[in-house]
Design an enzyme around this catalytic site. Structure first.
Site, PDB file in Angstrom:
ATOM      1  N   GLN A  16      -2.851   7.119   3.684  1.00 47.70           N
ATOM      2  CA  GLN A  16      -1.902   7.256   4.802  1.00 47.70           C
ATOM      3  C   GLN A  16      -0.505   6.686   4.579  1.00 47.70           C
ATOM      4  O   GLN A  16       0.493   7.329   4.912  1.00 47.70           O
ATOM      5  CB  GLN A  16      -2.499   6.607   6.066  1.00 47.70           C
ATOM      6  CG  GLN A  16      -1.652   6.853   7.292  1.00 47.70           C
ATOM      7  CD  GLN A  16      -2.162   6.217   8.572  1.00 47.70           C
ATOM      8  OE1 GLN A  16      -1.430   6.064   9.520  1.00 47.70           O
ATOM      9  NE2 GLN A  16      -3.419   5.850   8.633  1.00 47.70           N
ATOM     10  N   GLU A 138      -5.234  -0.401   6.330  1.00 43.03           N
ATOM     11  CA  GLU A 138      -4.541  -0.661   7.594  1.00 43.03           C
ATOM     12  C   GLU A 138      -4.900  -1.985   8.286  1.00 43.03           C
ATOM     13  O   GLU A 138      -4.052  -2.833   8.532  1.00 43.03           O
ATOM     14  CB  GLU A 138      -4.842   0.518   8.550  1.00 43.03           C
ATOM     15  CG  GLU A 138      -4.384   0.341   9.973  1.00 43.03           C
ATOM     16  CD  GLU A 138      -2.867   0.378  10.115  1.00 43.03           C
ATOM     17  OE1 GLU A 138      -2.238   1.271   9.545  1.00 43.03           O
ATOM     18  OE2 GLU A 138      -2.323  -0.493  10.827  1.00 43.03           O
ATOM     19  N   ASP A 167      -0.092   1.107   7.856  1.00 42.52           N
ATOM     20  CA  ASP A 167       0.057   2.290   7.001  1.00 42.52           C
ATOM     21  C   ASP A 167       1.334   3.062   7.339  1.00 42.52           C
ATOM     22  O   ASP A 167       2.279   3.114   6.550  1.00 42.52           O
ATOM     23  CB  ASP A 167      -1.142   3.219   7.173  1.00 42.52           C
ATOM     24  CG  ASP A 167      -2.361   2.728   6.407  1.00 42.52           C
ATOM     25  OD1 ASP A 167      -2.186   1.966   5.453  1.00 42.52           O
ATOM     26  OD2 ASP A 167      -3.480   3.114   6.767  1.00 42.52           O
ATOM     27  N   GLY A 246       9.029  -9.381  25.920  1.00 39.05           N
ATOM     28  CA  GLY A 246      10.421  -9.787  26.097  1.00 39.05           C
ATOM     29  C   GLY A 246      10.595 -10.785  27.219  1.00 39.05           C
ATOM     30  O   GLY A 246       9.632 -11.386  27.705  1.00 39.05           O
ATOM     31  N   GLY A 247      11.818 -10.965  27.653  1.00 37.40           N
ATOM     32  CA  GLY A 247      12.120 -11.956  28.678  1.00 37.40           C
ATOM     33  C   GLY A 247      11.862 -11.468  30.100  1.00 37.40           C
ATOM     34  O   GLY A 247      12.032 -12.222  31.050  1.00 37.40           O
ATOM     35  N   GLN A 248      11.484 -10.199  30.247  1.00 38.99           N
ATOM     36  CA  GLN A 248      11.241  -9.660  31.586  1.00 38.99           C
ATOM     37  C   GLN A 248       9.730  -9.492  31.746  1.00 38.99           C
ATOM     38  O   GLN A 248       9.144  -8.631  31.105  1.00 38.99           O
ATOM     39  CB  GLN A 248      11.922  -8.289  31.753  1.00 38.99           C
ATOM     40  CG  GLN A 248      13.369  -8.234  31.295  1.00 38.99           C
ATOM     41  CD  GLN A 248      14.309  -8.936  32.263  1.00 38.99           C
ATOM     42  OE1 GLN A 248      13.952  -9.292  33.387  1.00 38.99           O
ATOM     43  NE2 GLN A 248      15.535  -9.164  31.832  1.00 38.99           N
TER      44      GLN A 248
HETATM   45  N1  COA Z   1      -5.049  11.751 -12.521  1.00 38.06           N
HETATM   46  C1  COA Z   1      -5.846  10.821 -13.056  1.00 38.06           C
HETATM   47  N2  COA Z   1      -6.165   9.668 -12.434  1.00 38.06           N
HETATM   48  C2  COA Z   1      -5.667   9.485 -11.192  1.00 38.06           C
HETATM   49  C3  COA Z   1      -4.833  10.421 -10.572  1.00 38.06           C
HETATM   50  C4  COA Z   1      -4.528  11.611 -11.291  1.00 38.06           C
HETATM   51  N3  COA Z   1      -3.749  12.553 -10.771  1.00 38.06           N
HETATM   52  N4  COA Z   1      -4.502   9.963  -9.352  1.00 38.06           N
HETATM   53  C5  COA Z   1      -5.104   8.777  -9.209  1.00 38.06           C
HETATM   54  N5  COA Z   1      -5.811   8.479 -10.314  1.00 38.06           N
HETATM   55  C6  COA Z   1      -6.596   7.277 -10.565  1.00 38.06           C
HETATM   56  C7  COA Z   1      -5.759   6.028 -10.562  1.00 38.06           C
HETATM   57  O1  COA Z   1      -5.065   5.910 -11.763  1.00 38.06           O
HETATM   58  C8  COA Z   1      -6.820   4.962 -10.374  1.00 38.06           C
HETATM   59  O2  COA Z   1      -7.473   4.746 -11.612  1.00 38.06           O
HETATM   60  P1  COA Z   1      -7.725   3.275 -12.232  1.00 38.06           P
HETATM   61  O3  COA Z   1      -8.456   2.499 -11.177  1.00 38.06           O
HETATM   62  O4  COA Z   1      -8.556   3.583 -13.431  1.00 38.06           O
HETATM   63  O5  COA Z   1      -6.426   2.680 -12.559  1.00 38.06           O
HETATM   64  C9  COA Z   1      -7.834   5.670  -9.475  1.00 38.06           C
HETATM   65  O6  COA Z   1      -7.502   7.056  -9.531  1.00 38.06           O
HETATM   66  C10 COA Z   1      -7.887   5.298  -8.027  1.00 38.06           C
HETATM   67  O7  COA Z   1      -6.775   4.627  -7.532  1.00 38.06           O
HETATM   68  P2  COA Z   1      -6.905   3.493  -6.417  1.00 38.06           P
HETATM   69  O8  COA Z   1      -5.563   3.351  -5.856  1.00 38.06           O
HETATM   70  O9  COA Z   1      -7.543   2.286  -6.981  1.00 38.06           O
HETATM   71  O10 COA Z   1      -7.874   4.166  -5.313  1.00 38.06           O
HETATM   72  P3  COA Z   1      -8.975   3.479  -4.375  1.00 38.06           P
HETATM   73  O11 COA Z   1      -9.538   4.606  -3.581  1.00 38.06           O
HETATM   74  O12 COA Z   1      -9.963   2.657  -5.138  1.00 38.06           O
HETATM   75  O13 COA Z   1      -8.164   2.478  -3.426  1.00 38.06           O
HETATM   76  C11 COA Z   1      -6.498   1.886  -1.776  1.00 38.06           C
HETATM   77  C12 COA Z   1      -7.478   2.963  -2.289  1.00 38.06           C
HETATM   78  C13 COA Z   1      -5.708   2.520  -0.651  1.00 38.06           C
HETATM   79  C14 COA Z   1      -7.284   0.677  -1.241  1.00 38.06           C
HETATM   80  C15 COA Z   1      -5.565   1.429  -2.918  1.00 38.06           C
HETATM   81  O14 COA Z   1      -4.966   2.564  -3.494  1.00 38.06           O
HETATM   82  C16 COA Z   1      -4.494   0.458  -2.469  1.00 38.06           C
HETATM   83  O15 COA Z   1      -4.753  -0.728  -2.226  1.00 38.06           O
HETATM   84  N6  COA Z   1      -3.245   0.953  -2.375  1.00 38.06           N
HETATM   85  C17 COA Z   1      -2.101   0.119  -2.045  1.00 38.06           C
HETATM   86  C18 COA Z   1      -2.058  -0.241  -0.583  1.00 38.06           C
HETATM   87  C19 COA Z   1      -2.094   0.960   0.309  1.00 38.06           C
HETATM   88  O16 COA Z   1      -1.287   1.844   0.255  1.00 38.06           O
HETATM   89  N7  COA Z   1      -3.068   0.928   1.229  1.00 38.06           N
HETATM   90  C20 COA Z   1      -3.095   1.812   2.346  1.00 38.06           C
HETATM   91  C21 COA Z   1      -3.651   3.101   2.077  1.00 38.06           C
HETATM   92  S1  COA Z   1      -3.429   4.053   3.517  1.00 38.06           S
END
Ligand code: COA
Length: 415
Positions: A16, A138, A167, A246-248
């Protein structure tokens, strides 16, 4: 011509926070190329699906006006194509877990080597420090950014809010950072790194609570209901229920029908400047001169009595009648609108804030359009792309590959 026409965004975002940011840029006219893993795509395509095997509303409502290219950025061929995309784009946006881009081989240093004009924008859960490596969603951000500890009723559990301030809020912050960096690039000729931590974004939206934290050192927070109720303050800014920030002073009050309708409530603000009007409307004209009620300061210790009397009146009216009557005499009030009421609201449809979009696989659905209106750059909401819908055209037009090269990249599983 749209405001951001000519700006090309390499969109490595998912879920998101990042997609909110790139969707906004797309609405302003940027060409957003959403890069997704072949055969997998953004995880939200398959999350909370209401129709089997059709892109979820979660995905479609966050990815309008974008083009989708599938690319395995971990394969050799994929890296080669990705490098070309970095050369051809102005901005790269990502919100992977910390270090994911570096592990792919695309550190900020490497990106600058490939394209010194590139603006590289990231969302992470936390900034540098003890939690920099954490994955964050989030509600974690709402809790770590000070929102949860200050939301909810006094003495009850902390609450997360329905507004996605971690998010979508951080996505908004990031979009501003990107546009600012684009403006700066006009003068400097160089790109730069834009980082926004979700904890920081939430805290920015909670700054009035850090204000109150400091005011506490100089005495009780007199506009909080607990002051009038004689409840002592602790060391930290407390949960304030529905007290106005706020203040109101303001509160949520019952309206006609509250016994059966969970949303038959109004927000009512006793703005000092219109106190006389409040007294007249609720049938308490004597409070205008009564020293116990006449001034804001005098009212603070007995806000429960004040709002009790106002609620006796609001309960005799619907939330829309309260709006109608109070607006005429400048008393700020707001009906508690349900999502059903918002979905059916004619004026939101007219302004394009609520839009109906057609999708080839799911049919028509409702979405929230661009809430930011530019007079010379109106936003048309176009449906989200299917997974890899624009792979061929992007490889041809942006990367400059021939049909044969595209076929071979597909055979290798790179796209
Ligand atoms: N081709 C090949 N690999 C890809 C790719 C593509 N096109 N797109 C993504 N990947 C890989 C990434 O390189 C990563 O691999 P790695 O772990 O080997 O380095 C993997 O896919 C997954 O990425 P990741 O971000 O770890 O996904 P997740 O599902 O485990 O975690 C979140 C999701 C949101 C928790 C995490 O991305 C995060 O903390 N993001 C930052 C904060 C954030 O934006 N959070 C809110 C989300 S709404």
């Amino acid at each position: 011509m749209k405001a951001l026409e000519g700006v090309r965004i390499l969109d490595m975002t998912h879920v998101q926070s990042g997609p909110t940011c790139t969707q906004l840029l797309a609405w302003f006219g940027a060409d957003v190329l959403k890069v997704e893993r072949p055969g997998v795509g953004d995880a939200t395509r398959g999350q909370l699906q209401d129709i089997p095997d059709v892109d979820s509303l979660y995905f479609t409502m966050l990815n309008h006006n974008k083009r989708s290219i599938t690319l395995n950025t971990k394969s050799d061929k994929g890296k080669e194509i990705f490098t070309k995309l970095i050369e051809q784009c102005d901005v790269m946006v990502e919100n992977f877990a910390p270090g994911a881009l570096d592990r792919m081989g695309f550190s900020w240093e490497r990106i600058q080597e490939i394209n010194p004009r590139m603006i590289y924008a990231s969302v992470k859960g936390f900034g540098p420090g003890a939690y920099a490596d954490c994955k964050v969603y989030e509600n974690v951000a709402q809790c770590a950014g000070g929102s949860a500890s200050t939301t909810g009723m006094l003495g009850e559990v902390p609450l997360v809010t329905g507004a996605q301030i971690g998010d979508s809020g951080t996505g908004l912050h990031l979009a501003l950072g990107i546009v600012t960096a684009l403006y700066h690039r006009e003068k400097s000729g160089r790109g730069q790194r834009v980082e926004c931590a979700m904890q920081d974004g939430v805290l920015n939206l909670c700054r009035v609570k850090l204000r109150d934290q400091q005011r506490l050192q100089h005495g009780p927070l007199r506009e909080y209901s607990q002051f009038g109720e004689g409840i002592d303050f602790g060391e930290a800014a407390p949960r304030a229920g529905n007290d106005s920030g706020g203040g109101q002073p303001g509160r949520i009050l019952k309206c006609k029908g509250w016994e059966t309708d969970p949303d038959a409530y109004t927000y009512f603000i006793t703005q000092a400047a219109v106190w006389g009007n409040v007294c007249d409307v609720i049938g308490k004209p004597d409070w205008k001169e009564d020293p116990g009620f006449a001034t804001p300061e005098a009212r603070l210790p007995h806000l429960n009595e004040v709002f009790g009397a106002i609620e006796d009146w609001t309960m005799t009216k619907t939330k829309f009648e309260v709006m109608e009557i109070c607006n005429k005499v400048n008393i700020p009030v707001g009906p508690i609108l349900s999502m059903k009421e918002i979905a059916e609201d004619e004026s939101l449809r007219k302004t394009g804030t609520v839009v109906e979009v057609d999708h080839p696989e799911r049919g028509p659905y409702l979405s929230v359009g661009n809430p930011i209106k530019l007079s010379d750059s109106p936003s048309d909401v176009e449906r989200s792309p299917l997974l890899g819908e624009h792979t061929d055209e992007i490889l041809k037009d942006v990367v400059g590959m021939s049909d044969e090269e595209i076929i071979s990249a597909k055979e290798e599983g790179a796209v």
